[in-house]
Write a protein that holds these residues in place. Structure first.
Motif, PDB file in Angstrom:
ATOM      1  N   PHE A 289       0.849  -1.191   0.000  1.00 33.60           N
ATOM      2  CA  PHE A 289       0.000   0.000   0.000  1.00 33.60           C
ATOM      3  C   PHE A 289       0.883   1.240   0.000  1.00 33.60           C
ATOM      4  O   PHE A 289       0.790   2.093   0.894  1.00 33.60           O
ATOM      5  N   PRO A 290       1.750   1.377  -1.006  1.00 33.82           N
ATOM      6  CA  PRO A 290       2.699   2.498  -1.003  1.00 33.82           C
ATOM      7  C   PRO A 290       2.048   3.845  -1.270  1.00 33.82           C
ATOM      8  O   PRO A 290       2.631   4.878  -0.964  1.00 33.82           O
ATOM      9  N   HIS A 291       0.861   3.834  -1.865  1.00 35.89           N
ATOM     10  CA  HIS A 291       0.139   5.074  -2.141  1.00 35.89           C
ATOM     11  C   HIS A 291      -0.990   5.239  -1.126  1.00 35.89           C
ATOM     12  O   HIS A 291      -2.165   5.264  -1.471  1.00 35.89           O
ATOM     13  N   GLY A 292      -0.627   5.312   0.123  1.00 35.45           N
ATOM     14  CA  GLY A 292      -1.634   5.484   1.170  1.00 35.45           C
ATOM     15  C   GLY A 292      -2.401   4.211   1.426  1.00 35.45           C
ATOM     16  O   GLY A 292      -1.866   3.242   1.939  1.00 35.45           O
ATOM     17  N   ASP A 293      -3.663   4.169   1.008  1.00 37.58           N
ATOM     18  CA  ASP A 293      -4.533   3.051   1.340  1.00 37.58           C
ATOM     19  C   ASP A 293      -4.999   2.271   0.123  1.00 37.58           C
ATOM     20  O   ASP A 293      -6.040   1.618   0.170  1.00 37.58           O
ATOM     21  N   VAL A 294      -4.242   2.293  -0.960  1.00 41.95           N
ATOM     22  CA  VAL A 294      -4.666   1.609  -2.184  1.00 41.95           C
ATOM     23  C   VAL A 294      -3.707   0.467  -2.502  1.00 41.95           C
ATOM     24  O   VAL A 294      -2.494   0.650  -2.569  1.00 41.95           O
ATOM     25  N   PHE A 295      -4.273  -0.700  -2.703  1.00 39.91           N
ATOM     26  CA  PHE A 295      -3.539  -1.939  -2.943  1.00 39.91           C
ATOM     27  C   PHE A 295      -2.784  -1.868  -4.270  1.00 39.91           C
ATOM     28  O   PHE A 295      -3.310  -1.409  -5.280  1.00 39.91           O
ATOM     29  N   GLU A 296      -1.553  -2.397  -4.276  1.00 34.68           N
ATOM     30  CA  GLU A 296      -0.735  -2.352  -5.486  1.00 34.68           C
ATOM     31  C   GLU A 296       0.250  -3.514  -5.487  1.00 34.68           C
ATOM     32  O   GLU A 296       0.902  -3.780  -4.466  1.00 34.68           O
ATOM     33  N   ASP A 297       0.374  -4.193  -6.606  1.00 35.17           N
ATOM     34  CA  ASP A 297       1.459  -5.164  -6.760  1.00 35.17           C
ATOM     35  C   ASP A 297       2.690  -4.391  -7.206  1.00 35.17           C
ATOM     36  O   ASP A 297       2.854  -4.058  -8.380  1.00 35.17           O
ATOM     37  N   THR A 298       3.544  -4.120  -6.252  1.00 32.21           N
ATOM     38  CA  THR A 298       4.618  -3.140  -6.428  1.00 32.21           C
ATOM     39  C   THR A 298       5.744  -3.616  -7.325  1.00 32.21           C
ATOM     40  O   THR A 298       6.555  -2.803  -7.769  1.00 32.21           O
ATOM     41  N   THR A 299       5.822  -4.908  -7.618  1.00 35.96           N
ATOM     42  CA  THR A 299       6.885  -5.388  -8.503  1.00 35.96           C
ATOM     43  C   THR A 299       6.596  -5.073  -9.960  1.00 35.96           C
ATOM     44  O   THR A 299       7.514  -4.796 -10.731  1.00 35.96           O
ATOM     45  N   CYS A 300       5.332  -5.082 -10.353  1.00 34.85           N
ATOM     46  CA  CYS A 300       5.041  -4.894 -11.776  1.00 34.85           C
ATOM     47  C   CYS A 300       4.250  -3.640 -12.114  1.00 34.85           C
ATOM     48  O   CYS A 300       4.374  -3.117 -13.225  1.00 34.85           O
ATOM     49  N   GLU A 301       3.441  -3.125 -11.202  1.00 35.55           N
ATOM     50  CA  GLU A 301       2.581  -1.997 -11.566  1.00 35.55           C
ATOM     51  C   GLU A 301       3.341  -0.710 -11.870  1.00 35.55           C
ATOM     52  O   GLU A 301       3.020  -0.028 -12.860  1.00 35.55           O
TER      53      GLU A 301
END
Length: 455
Positions: A289-301
């Motif tokens: 959740f690097p952008h506050g409270d929004v889920f993200e697959d940080t390796t590919c997005e």
């Protein structure tokens, strides 16, 4: 499993060129039960637009180039039916999940078994398990949902490999498959989760003992670090699992978190399982959740290189977070706000193609130009995850003692051992393996190049 090429970026470019106007986003109020149902209805309808298994000449439940994704589709549909009561797609679910179950009732269908991985089969087992837990009706004169989950469990535990690394499940089944010499998090975490869920449903300690065994091996390997709660993607058998490939994926964390939550619930709150629930949950929320409270697959997005499989990961994990909140109630205060913000952002992404197509990168709060079934599945999952806000005691997974009535077959799948023997390698197998290897190599080479350019 994530070997398919990074075609989603091409889809996005094509869609952006073809469609220049946007429709209003899907309306969503996560504090309103009907609003969530309506949003899920919209994304589910879009999701099913990609499914042709019920059409003449097509194969129910089948996506030939990405077979496991049928299970992800049905996992979303099961929850859609469960949380909304809409049974429009129930017959398709029953037909597809039975059609792909294989002759032995273990999700090793003959037309795909030569290239399946343990993770592919495992996800179908989790779909069957969810069907049993949500009281989706068994199909008369067919395999019961519970027995299908047991069939997957039995065939996979028979593959537990002690030749290296002290145990663990290989990623792939056959020597000609890329990944055969690796032991990975999602296969082992998925089997851990399946064992834990079977233990809770059946109250049979055979399953809980296996859950303990898989957990203990995982935490003694480089895959799960009990101090930092880092979950690595995979480890190589060639050096006796001395190190790990540390790509960070939401579903690796989610499989282990869900299993630990089930074991906590099954053991009536044993602190042994509360510690990993808290540890894995904390690390998941911090990492993805690097952008506050929004889920993200940080390796590919961030580098816009999520392939078909990877687009599904955070949707699956959204569901697992929701069920964790039900099974371990004192986690709900941390989980619910994250699911709410993620669902709202996902809804804001659903403005594409003049038909509310949803995007991959929810944190952008707008359509990112990509289009696909996987985007719709993930959006559906995160919308429905917010239905736990209205739980009246009826949304949680049941057991055989609390209303579950799917029939048991503890020996399911045990007659199917052909896949454990080394099959003759055919020309087709070699060609398929070569294609998958090239896709893997070039896909990740491109991803790493983007990463390096971005640093």
């Amino acid at each position: 499993m994530h070997l398919s090429g990074t075609w989603s970026i091409l889809n996005g470019l094509i869609a952006t060129l073809i469609f220049s106007t946007l429709t209003p986003a899907i309306e969503l109020d996560v504090s309103d039960e009907q609003s969530i149902k309506d949003a899920a209805s919209t994304s589910t309808y879009s999701m099913m637009g990609w499914y042709a298994g019920n059409e003449t000449g097509q194969i129910p439940g089948s996506f030939p180039e990405k077979w496991w994704e049928g299970s992800a589709l049905f996992l979303a549909l099961l929850q859609y039916w469960h949380f909304t009561g809409d049974d429009s797609y129930n017959s398709l679910m029953s037909e597809g999940m039975q059609w792909q179950s294989g002759d032995k009732g273990d999700y090793m269908p003959s037309n795909y078994s030569s290239y399946l991985g343990n993770d592919d089969q495992m996800f179908w087992g989790l779909a069957a398990m969810m069907a049993a837990e949500l009281k989706f009706p068994d199909v008369p004169d067919k395999f019961s949902w519970l027995s299908l989950a047991q069939g997957v469990f039995n065939t996979q535990t028979a593959r537990w490999d002690t030749t290296t690394c002290g145990g663990g499940l290989r990623w792939q089944l056959f020597p000609y498959q890329d990944g055969y010499t690796m032991k990975n998090a999602v296969s082992n975490g998925g089997l851990f989760q399946l064992a834990a869920r079977l233990a809770r449903y059946t109250n049979d300690d055979k399953y809980s003992k296996w859950a303990e065994k898989i957990w203990d091996w995982s935490t003694s390997s480089p895959l799960v670090n009990k101090k930092t709660w880092n979950v690595a993607d995979s480890t190589q058998m060639s050096n006796d699992c001395a190190d790990a490939g540390n790509y960070q994926w939401t579903y690796n964390y989610g499989t282990y978190l869900m299993g630990a939550a089930y074991m906590y619930n099954y053991t009536n709150g044993d602190e042994k399982w509360k510690t990993p629930v808290d540890g894995l949950l904390g690390r998941t929320l911090k990492t993805f959740f690097p952008h506050g409270d929004v889920f993200e697959d940080t390796t590919c997005e961030p580098i816009k290189l999520c392939n078909f499989n990877e687009i599904l990961f955070k949707g699956l994990t959204s569901s697992w977070l929701a069920f964790t909140a039900l099974l371990v109630p004192d986690t709900a205060a941390l989980i619910k706000p994250k699911l709410a913000s993620s669902a709202q952002a996902a809804a804001n992404s659903c403005t594409g193609n003049n038909n509310n197509s949803c995007g991959i990168a929810w944190y952008q709060n707008k359509w990112d130009g990509t289009t696909g079934m996987e985007q719709e599945i993930s959006a559906t999952n995160v919308f429905l995850a917010n239905m736990i806000n209205f739980d009246t005691g009826t949304f949680g997974p049941v057991t055989s003692k609390t209303g579950g009535n799917s029939s048991s077959d503890p020996n399911a799948g045990e007659g199917n051992r052909d896949e454990d023997k080394e099959k003759p390698i055919t020309t087709g197998d070699k060609a398929g393996a070569s294609i998958l290897t090239l896709i893997f190599v070039f896909g990740w080479a491109g991803a790493m190049a983007w990463m390096m350019l971005g640093t």
